[in-house]
Design an enzyme around this catalytic site. Structure first.
Site, mmCIF file in Angstrom:
data_model
loop_
_atom_site.group_PDB
_atom_site.id
_atom_site.type_symbol
_atom_site.label_atom_id
_atom_site.label_comp_id
_atom_site.label_asym_id
_atom_site.label_seq_id
_atom_site.Cartn_x
_atom_site.Cartn_y
_atom_site.Cartn_z
ATOM 1 N N GLY A 298 3.716 -3.600 -3.774
ATOM 2 C CA GLY A 298 3.555 -3.768 -5.218
ATOM 3 C C GLY A 298 3.980 -2.493 -5.928
ATOM 4 N N CYS B 41 -13.846 3.676 -28.234
ATOM 5 C CA CYS B 41 -15.186 4.265 -28.298
ATOM 6 C C CYS B 41 -15.814 4.365 -26.918
ATOM 7 C CB CYS B 41 -16.064 3.439 -29.230
ATOM 8 S SG CYS B 41 -15.338 3.329 -30.851
ATOM 9 N N GLU B 42 -15.231 5.153 -26.073
ATOM 10 C CA GLU B 42 -15.745 5.409 -24.721
ATOM 11 C C GLU B 42 -15.362 6.844 -24.375
ATOM 12 O OE1 GLU B 42 -17.075 3.326 -22.213
ATOM 13 O OE2 GLU B 42 -16.824 1.369 -23.166
ATOM 14 N N GLY C 110 0.764 -1.240 0.000
ATOM 15 C CA GLY C 110 0.000 0.000 0.000
ATOM 16 C C GLY C 110 0.791 1.284 0.000
ATOM 17 N N ARG D 2 -5.999 3.224 -15.536
ATOM 18 C CA ARG D 2 -6.061 3.932 -14.248
ATOM 19 C C ARG D 2 -6.756 5.301 -14.330
ATOM 20 N NH1 ARG D 2 -2.502 5.321 -11.333
ATOM 21 N NH2 ARG D 2 -3.383 4.543 -9.394
ATOM 22 N N TYR E 82 -9.974 5.354 -11.986
ATOM 23 C CA TYR E 82 -9.810 6.039 -10.686
ATOM 24 C C TYR E 82 -9.646 7.545 -10.830
ATOM 25 C CZ TYR E 82 -8.008 1.271 -9.890
ATOM 26 O OH TYR E 82 -7.820 -0.082 -9.863
HETATM 27 N N1 LLP Z 1 -1.480 -7.044 -0.738
HETATM 28 C C1 LLP Z 1 -2.791 -7.169 -1.023
HETATM 29 C C2 LLP Z 1 -3.586 -8.169 -0.301
HETATM 30 C C3 LLP Z 1 -3.376 -6.351 -1.999
HETATM 31 O O1 LLP Z 1 -4.672 -6.472 -2.272
HETATM 32 C C4 LLP Z 1 -2.575 -5.395 -2.690
HETATM 33 C C5 LLP Z 1 -3.159 -4.528 -3.717
HETATM 34 C C6 LLP Z 1 -1.209 -5.321 -2.370
HETATM 35 C C7 LLP Z 1 -0.703 -6.155 -1.373
HETATM 36 C C8 LLP Z 1 -0.263 -4.383 -3.055
HETATM 37 O O2 LLP Z 1 -0.593 -3.053 -2.805
HETATM 38 P P1 LLP Z 1 0.375 -1.883 -3.356
HETATM 39 O O3 LLP Z 1 1.671 -1.956 -2.578
HETATM 40 O O4 LLP Z 1 0.599 -2.111 -4.790
HETATM 41 O O5 LLP Z 1 -0.384 -0.654 -3.079
HETATM 42 N N2 LLP Z 1 -5.443 -1.207 -9.425
HETATM 43 C C9 LLP Z 1 -5.192 -0.194 -8.416
HETATM 44 C C10 LLP Z 1 -4.529 -0.760 -7.177
HETATM 45 C C11 LLP Z 1 -5.285 -1.905 -6.554
HETATM 46 C C12 LLP Z 1 -4.496 -2.572 -5.458
HETATM 47 C C13 LLP Z 1 -5.079 -3.875 -5.096
HETATM 48 N N3 LLP Z 1 -4.390 -4.561 -4.036
HETATM 49 C C14 LLP Z 1 -4.380 0.932 -9.042
HETATM 50 O O6 LLP Z 1 -4.190 0.923 -10.251
HETATM 51 O O7 LLP Z 1 -3.982 1.862 -8.367
#
Ligand code: LLP
Length: 429
Positions: A287, A356-357, A239, A324, A328
């Protein structure tokens, strides 16, 4: 290090001009910096170097096999969320004992696959799921290592689609349920409770909610210890946000740049210390903070037009390549690859794709020098949740992916061709 930089009046990734890649490989194309990937991975591995900490890269952010291999070689484990991600993590050589499996809906075949491969733990998110794992473990006569994901009910400032740790969300279980599930696991002959996890959300740019979550988890772990369950580790999830340079975000506006708000080292130290001090191992699931700043999406202007008071640049990338902004309202910096002379006046462009959106836009009202068909733009901070969320919508082909290493670059995923649109399709008998 700064993976992307201007030199000789054009944008480079490491020691390769991006225009050279666009000419050779075509556009749209994702370009990643190997050095930046390695540096970010290393920051997670060495920040709080201890036999008791493990950073499990959240594969969902970017699952390119070459990138997974690099991150695995840098010492990261993997946080997977499907059988497909588990397959990719194993394929990339990430050792099973460094793999955890998160997610609210693991199917039976995925549980079997996890046990078959002897991963570190399955993180359970419901009583029913624990029962399903127990049944598979009993059938296989194999101990299943269990973590429970608790929902700590902590609010974190981010997009509503990216908060996950409040009590009305589908994720995790309430604290009292987590305790019950861990006790159930302890009593079961084929289950072994090892961890307690939380993931409060994504793209969070303050450290305090993470520290709050870490303390919450430690407190719960201590209570479990006094009730006879000594866990091996506490998992603070992922996160950590990156700086997208969004002027709507007051924190960003003050820093201006493209760098993290919170350094990886600062985050790791803040979240791990309360846990290590209490004598538990630490698992993290980063991530975006690893891959986000390491990649850009290169696109070419196809046409321009002005109407309704808006100056549009229609480019060859769209929401099928980077969803994205559509999903979002996310902000990604857009910069010219070949900037014209400094004194050239800029004007606001809305950058849209060919899909087409109405929602198919990549950036709104960005001050850019006059754009012509053929001009190259780089959409920055696109290494995370970029290609990973790409689709074939509107019959679009998924772009190529390139990894730059010093003066060299390699195609780490070819651009799809039209035959991919027929993959697995067959006419009815
Ligand atoms: N662990 C779990 C259980 C998760 O669900 C996620 C992300 C992470 C770790 C990794 O989180 P990070 O460090 O990447 O923030 N598609 C969205 C983000 C969705 C994240 C979903 N879960 C975007 O494009 O910002």
């Amino acid at each position: 290090m700064v993976a992307f930089h201007y030199h000789d009046n054009q944008l480079w990734c490491e020691d390769v001009p991006l225009a050279e890649i666009a000419t050779a490989v075509g556009t749209p194309v994702y370009v990643y910096s190997q050095a930046e990937l390695q540096q970010r991975a290393a920051a997670f591995v060495t920040a709080e170097s201890s036999a008791f900490t493990l950073a499990c890269y959240a594969v969902k952010a970017n699952n390119n096999p070459a990138i997974l291999r690099l991150l695995g070689e840098a010492g990261l484990g993997a946080d997977v969320t499907s059988g497909g991600e588990l397959f990719l993590a194993l394929h990339a050589g990430i050792p099973p004992h460094k793999i955890i499996f998160s997610g609210v809906g693991k199917r039976r075949d995925e549980i079997e696959m996890a046990l078959e491969n002897g991963i570190r733990a399955l993180h359970v998110e419901s009583a029913m799921e624990l029962e399903a794992i127990a049944a598979v473990a009993a059938e296989r006569q194999q101990i299943a290592r269990i973590g429970v994901r608790v929902n700590p009910d902590i609010h974190a400032e981010t997009h509503p689609y990216m908060t996950t740790g409040e009590k009305w969300h589908k994720f995790g279980v309430a604290p009292e349920t987590a305790v019950t599930l861990l006790h159930t696991a302890r009593e079961h002959p084929w289950l072994h409770p090892v961890g307690l996890a939380a993931h409060i959300g994504s793209q969070i740019t303050a450290v305090s909610p993470f520290v709050q979550s870490a303390h919450f988890l430690v407190h719960m772990a201590e209570e479990l210890t006094s009730s006879g369950i000594r866990l091996e580790y506490v998992d603070v999830g992922g996160g950590l946000g990156i700086d997208y340079g969004d002027p709507r975000n007051p924190i960003s506006a003050t820093t201006g740049g493209l760098r993290n708000q919170i350094s990886i080292e600062g985050w790791v130290t803040a979240v791990t210390q309360p846990i290590l001090a209490a004598g538990y191992g630490v698992v993290m699931e980063p991530g975006r903070s690893i891959v986000g700043p390491t990649g850009c999406l290169l696109t070419r202007v196809t046409y321009t037009k002005s109407q309704g008071g808006t100056q549009f640049a229609i480019v060859d990338a769209g929401m099928s390549d980077l969803i994205r902004p559509t999903l979002y309202d996310a902000y990604h910096p857009v910069v010219p690859v070949m900037p014209v002379a400094d004194e050239m006046a800029t004007s606001p462009y809305t950058i849209v794709g060919p899909i087409c959106e109405t929602g198919d836009w990549l950036a709104k009202d960005r001050n850019l020098p006059p754009l012509q068909p053929g001009d190259l733009l780089a959409i920055m901070q696109a290494g995370a949740y970029g290609y990973a969320m790409a689709s074939n919508y509107n019959g679009r082909l998924k772009p190529a992916e390139i990894l730059v290493n010093g003066h060299h670059y390699a195609v780490i995923r070819k651009r799809q061709d039209y035959t991919h649109l027929l993959d697995g399709c067959q006419a009815p008998e």
